[in-house]
Design a protein around this motif. Structure first.
Motif, PDB file in Angstrom:
ATOM      1  N   VAL A   1      50.352  99.170 109.720  1.00  0.00           N
ATOM      2  CA  VAL A   1      50.136  99.361 108.340  1.00  0.00           C
ATOM      3  C   VAL A   1      51.667  99.184 107.657  1.00  0.00           C
ATOM      4  O   VAL A   1      52.491  99.862 107.715  1.00  0.00           O
ATOM      5  N   LEU A   2      51.749  98.214 106.787  1.00  0.00           N
ATOM      6  CA  LEU A   2      52.981  97.416 106.305  1.00  0.00           C
ATOM      7  C   LEU A   2      53.293  98.316 104.776  1.00  0.00           C
ATOM      8  O   LEU A   2      54.298  98.986 104.792  1.00  0.00           O
ATOM      9  N   THR A   3      52.178  98.554 104.136  1.00  0.00           N
ATOM     10  CA  THR A   3      52.410  99.225 102.918  1.00  0.00           C
ATOM     11  C   THR A   3      50.913  99.222 102.411  1.00  0.00           C
ATOM     12  O   THR A   3      49.901  98.540 102.868  1.00  0.00           O
ATOM     13  N   GLN A   4      50.570 100.216 101.563  1.00  0.00           N
ATOM     14  CA  GLN A   4      49.136 100.489 100.987  1.00  0.00           C
ATOM     15  C   GLN A   4      49.499 101.202  99.509  1.00  0.00           C
ATOM     16  O   GLN A   4      50.381 101.926  99.044  1.00  0.00           O
ATOM     17  N   GLY A   5      48.433 101.007  98.691  1.00  0.00           N
ATOM     18  CA  GLY A   5      48.403 101.359  97.293  1.00  0.00           C
ATOM     19  C   GLY A   5      47.356 100.760  96.486  1.00  0.00           C
ATOM     20  O   GLY A   5      46.517 100.136  96.977  1.00  0.00           O
ATOM     21  N   THR A   6      47.539 101.009  95.309  1.00  0.00           N
ATOM     22  CA  THR A   6      46.501 100.511  94.248  1.00  0.00           C
ATOM     23  C   THR A   6      46.895  98.916  94.252  1.00  0.00           C
ATOM     24  O   THR A   6      48.101  98.407  94.734  1.00  0.00           O
ATOM     25  N   PRO A   7      46.105  97.962  93.954  1.00  0.00           N
ATOM     26  CA  PRO A   7      46.478  96.654  93.609  1.00  0.00           C
ATOM     27  C   PRO A   7      47.514  96.319  92.946  1.00  0.00           C
ATOM     28  O   PRO A   7      48.514  95.540  93.401  1.00  0.00           O
ATOM     29  N   GLY A   8      47.648  96.977  91.772  1.00  0.00           N
ATOM     30  CA  GLY A   8      49.060  96.869  91.041  1.00  0.00           C
ATOM     31  C   GLY A   8      50.269  97.285  92.002  1.00  0.00           C
ATOM     32  O   GLY A   8      51.517  96.631  91.828  1.00  0.00           O
ATOM     33  N   GLU A   9      50.132  98.328  92.451  1.00  0.00           N
ATOM     34  CA  GLU A   9      51.184  98.936  93.268  1.00  0.00           C
ATOM     35  C   GLU A   9      51.771  97.859  94.243  1.00  0.00           C
ATOM     36  O   GLU A   9      52.940  97.637  94.857  1.00  0.00           O
ATOM     37  N   VAL A  10      50.452  97.281  95.217  1.00  0.00           N
ATOM     38  CA  VAL A  10      51.051  96.654  96.381  1.00  0.00           C
ATOM     39  C   VAL A  10      51.157  95.428  95.815  1.00  0.00           C
ATOM     40  O   VAL A  10      52.528  94.612  96.477  1.00  0.00           O
ATOM     41  N   PHE A  11      50.833  94.638  95.043  1.00  0.00           N
ATOM     42  CA  PHE A  11      51.007  93.334  94.443  1.00  0.00           C
ATOM     43  C   PHE A  11      52.252  93.035  93.753  1.00  0.00           C
ATOM     44  O   PHE A  11      52.687  92.029  93.286  1.00  0.00           O
ATOM     45  N   SER A  12      52.899  94.130  93.188  1.00  0.00           N
ATOM     46  CA  SER A  12      54.190  94.235  92.555  1.00  0.00           C
ATOM     47  C   SER A  12      55.293  94.047  93.352  1.00  0.00           C
ATOM     48  O   SER A  12      56.292  93.826  93.188  1.00  0.00           O
ATOM     49  N   GLN A  13      54.841  94.248  94.848  1.00  0.00           N
ATOM     50  CA  GLN A  13      56.024  93.975  95.851  1.00  0.00           C
ATOM     51  C   GLN A  13      56.056  92.540  96.324  1.00  0.00           C
ATOM     52  O   GLN A  13      55.862  92.262  97.569  1.00  0.00           O
ATOM     53  N   VAL A  14      56.011  91.635  95.456  1.00  0.00           N
ATOM     54  CA  VAL A  14      56.031  90.250  95.786  1.00  0.00           C
ATOM     55  C   VAL A  14      56.899  89.947  96.992  1.00  0.00           C
ATOM     56  O   VAL A  14      56.684  89.173  98.044  1.00  0.00           O
ATOM     57  N   GLU A  15      58.317  90.517  96.889  1.00  0.00           N
ATOM     58  CA  GLU A  15      59.350  89.995  97.860  1.00  0.00           C
ATOM     59  C   GLU A  15      58.913  90.452  99.118  1.00  0.00           C
ATOM     60  O   GLU A  15      59.200  89.762 100.277  1.00  0.00           O
ATOM     61  N   LEU A  16      58.332  91.657  99.375  1.00  0.00           N
ATOM     62  CA  LEU A  16      58.128  92.295 100.696  1.00  0.00           C
ATOM     63  C   LEU A  16      56.865  91.502 101.118  1.00  0.00           C
ATOM     64  O   LEU A  16      56.966  91.246 102.515  1.00  0.00           O
ATOM     65  N   LEU A  17      55.878  91.192 100.340  1.00  0.00           N
ATOM     66  CA  LEU A  17      54.851  90.397 100.957  1.00  0.00           C
ATOM     67  C   LEU A  17      55.114  89.144 101.256  1.00  0.00           C
ATOM     68  O   LEU A  17      54.831  88.645 102.377  1.00  0.00           O
ATOM     69  N   LYS A  18      56.015  88.235 100.456  1.00  0.00           N
ATOM     70  CA  LYS A  18      56.309  87.036 100.837  1.00  0.00           C
ATOM     71  C   LYS A  18      57.158  86.946 102.276  1.00  0.00           C
ATOM     72  O   LYS A  18      57.145  86.029 103.184  1.00  0.00           O
ATOM     73  N   LYS A  19      57.998  88.050 102.530  1.00  0.00           N
ATOM     74  CA  LYS A  19      58.868  88.114 103.624  1.00  0.00           C
ATOM     75  C   LYS A  19      58.023  88.134 104.738  1.00  0.00           C
ATOM     76  O   LYS A  19      58.410  87.986 105.928  1.00  0.00           O
ATOM     77  N   HIS A  20      56.856  88.934 104.698  1.00  0.00           N
ATOM     78  CA  HIS A  20      55.766  88.816 105.803  1.00  0.00           C
ATOM     79  C   HIS A  20      54.716  87.982 105.758  1.00  0.00           C
ATOM     80  O   HIS A  20      53.550  87.831 106.185  1.00  0.00           O
ATOM     81  N   ARG A  21      55.308  86.743 105.151  1.00  0.00           N
ATOM     82  CA  ARG A  21      54.182  85.619 105.114  1.00  0.00           C
ATOM     83  C   ARG A  21      53.058  85.807 104.378  1.00  0.00           C
ATOM     84  O   ARG A  21      52.017  85.152 104.891  1.00  0.00           O
ATOM     85  N   LEU A  22      52.796  86.421 103.558  1.00  0.00           N
ATOM     86  CA  LEU A  22      51.782  86.913 102.738  1.00  0.00           C
ATOM     87  C   LEU A  22      51.877  86.257 101.204  1.00  0.00           C
ATOM     88  O   LEU A  22      52.884  86.378 100.767  1.00  0.00           O
ATOM     89  N   ASP A  23      50.561  85.739 100.733  1.00  0.00           N
ATOM     90  CA  ASP A  23      50.357  85.555  99.506  1.00  0.00           C
ATOM     91  C   ASP A  23      50.143  86.635  98.513  1.00  0.00           C
ATOM     92  O   ASP A  23      49.979  87.544  98.708  1.00  0.00           O
ATOM     93  N   VAL A  24      50.388  86.377  97.275  1.00  0.00           N
ATOM     94  CA  VAL A  24      49.985  87.236  96.181  1.00  0.00           C
ATOM     95  C   VAL A  24      49.060  86.467  95.296  1.00  0.00           C
ATOM     96  O   VAL A  24      48.787  85.267  95.292  1.00  0.00           O
ATOM     97  N   PRO A  25      48.024  87.244  94.348  1.00  0.00           N
ATOM     98  CA  PRO A  25      47.159  86.699  93.286  1.00  0.00           C
ATOM     99  C   PRO A  25      48.064  85.516  92.481  1.00  0.00           C
ATOM    100  O   PRO A  25      49.218  85.922  92.486  1.00  0.00           O
ATOM    101  N   GLN A  26      47.566  84.469  92.103  1.00  0.00           N
ATOM    102  CA  GLN A  26      48.218  83.446  91.435  1.00  0.00           C
ATOM    103  C   GLN A  26      48.934  83.978  90.139  1.00  0.00           C
ATOM    104  O   GLN A  26      49.952  83.593  89.760  1.00  0.00           O
ATOM    105  N   ALA A  27      48.073  84.927  89.402  1.00  0.00           N
ATOM    106  CA  ALA A  27      48.740  85.642  88.074  1.00  0.00           C
ATOM    107  C   ALA A  27      50.172  86.335  88.589  1.00  0.00           C
ATOM    108  O   ALA A  27      51.140  86.164  87.836  1.00  0.00           O
ATOM    109  N   ALA A  28      49.999  87.078  89.736  1.00  0.00           N
ATOM    110  CA  ALA A  28      51.471  87.668  90.158  1.00  0.00           C
ATOM    111  C   ALA A  28      52.329  86.547  90.498  1.00  0.00           C
ATOM    112  O   ALA A  28      53.564  86.776  90.350  1.00  0.00           O
ATOM    113  N   GLU A  29      51.896  85.549  91.259  1.00  0.00           N
ATOM    114  CA  GLU A  29      52.789  84.611  91.702  1.00  0.00           C
ATOM    115  C   GLU A  29      53.644  84.000  90.318  1.00  0.00           C
ATOM    116  O   GLU A  29      54.693  83.950  90.298  1.00  0.00           O
TER     117      GLU A  29
END
Length: 280
Positions: free
Chosen positions: A221-249
């Motif tokens: 488990v890399l991280t967890q939380g509400t959608p807002g908490e998780v997808f605000s960590q854009v740099e962390l997600l991208k570092k692990h080759r993960l996308d984010v919702p288009q609005a967040a991008e």
């Protein structure tokens, strides 16, 4: 809590270059509350599908424990009770449809549990109405669209009357229309019927609908939380080759260009509101 995963390790019996393959699930601890909608995301091979199969005893941990309402999934005497509580919907609906008529397919699970015929009839009708497929009850499954087939597969699980549905990438093989059908069904089952939903997905826009998002990488488990908490960590997600919702991008890129962004939007409506605020 409804499901408790405690320090679970699991590896498949395979070898590469003379060495055992690394753990598919590597020391995961997680809980799921009754009535919660949890999305588990991660790239292919991160262990999310393997974890899903542990939730109804399809797979058992090499070490660690999984409990469903206090019942140990490793206890063979509890296996069928656990599978009545936690239903599993797989990625390809064709792999779960077994009958030539829709209502017969939905009845398959209750019949195998020994449910009386009159109650089976009631369960089948209720399940098909819950997923919006009652009018197709006498149709042949193979004539239905991908989204309709997946809703029939969900109805088949609902007829068993589980408290929780675990779905392993149920929209991966569907077109956008089919994906929307399935997601709206899941949201309704969760919000209106109180069914616990664990959704395994690689579509970030689907994960936004969940109460909680769990991100997996390399079996952990890399991280967890509400959608807002998780997808605000854009740099962390991208570092692990993960996308984010288009609005967040979009918000992330604007922020990178020096635009002042107070919060990361998750959908089109929030994004439109953010752009209005920026323009002001």
């Amino acid at each position: 809590m409804f499901i408790s995963i405690e320090n679970v390790f699991f590896s498949y019996d395979s070898v590469e270059d003379g060495q055992p393959v690394k753990n598919a699930v590597d020391g995961v601890s997680l809980t799921v509350e009754q009535g919660e909608f949890v999305a588990v995301i991660g790239h292919n091979g991160c262990g999310k599908s393997t974890l899903a199969k542990h939730l109804n005893a399809m797979l058992l941990p090499d070490s660690g424990k999984v409990y469903v309402e206090g019942d140990d999934t490793a206890d063979e005497n509890k296996t069928w009770e656990i599978r009545e509580k936690v239903g599993l919907v797989l990625q390809n609906p064709d792999n779960q449809l077994v009958a030539s008529i829709v209502e017969e397919d939905v009845a398959f699970g209750p019949e195998n549990l020994g449910v009386p015929p009159k109650e089976i009839r009631e369960r089948v009708d209720k399940a098909l109405k819950a997923v919006g497929m009652y009018e197709y009850r006498l149709h042949a499954p193979y004539k239905l669209s991908g989204g309709q087939k997946q809703r029939i597969a969900i109805a088949g699980i609902l007829a068993i009357q589980p408290q929780c549905i675990v779905l392993d990438e149920p929209t991966a093989m569907l077109d956008p229309s089919g994906r929307e059908e399935v997601m709206s069904t899941l949201i309704r089952l969760n919000k209106e019927m109180g069914i616990t939903v664990v959704l395994i997905t690689h579509y970030m826009d689907e994960a936004v609908s969940a109460d909680r998002v769990v991100v997996m990488d390399s079996g952990k488990v890399l991280t967890q939380g509400t959608p807002g908490e998780v997808f605000s960590q854009v740099e962390l997600l991208k570092k692990h080759r993960l996308d984010v919702p288009q609005a967040a991008e979009l918000a992330f890129r604007l922020k990178g260009c020096g635009v002042k962004i107070d919060r990361i939007p998750l959908d089109e409506e929030e994004c439109a509101q953010m752009l209005l605020e920026v323009m002001k």
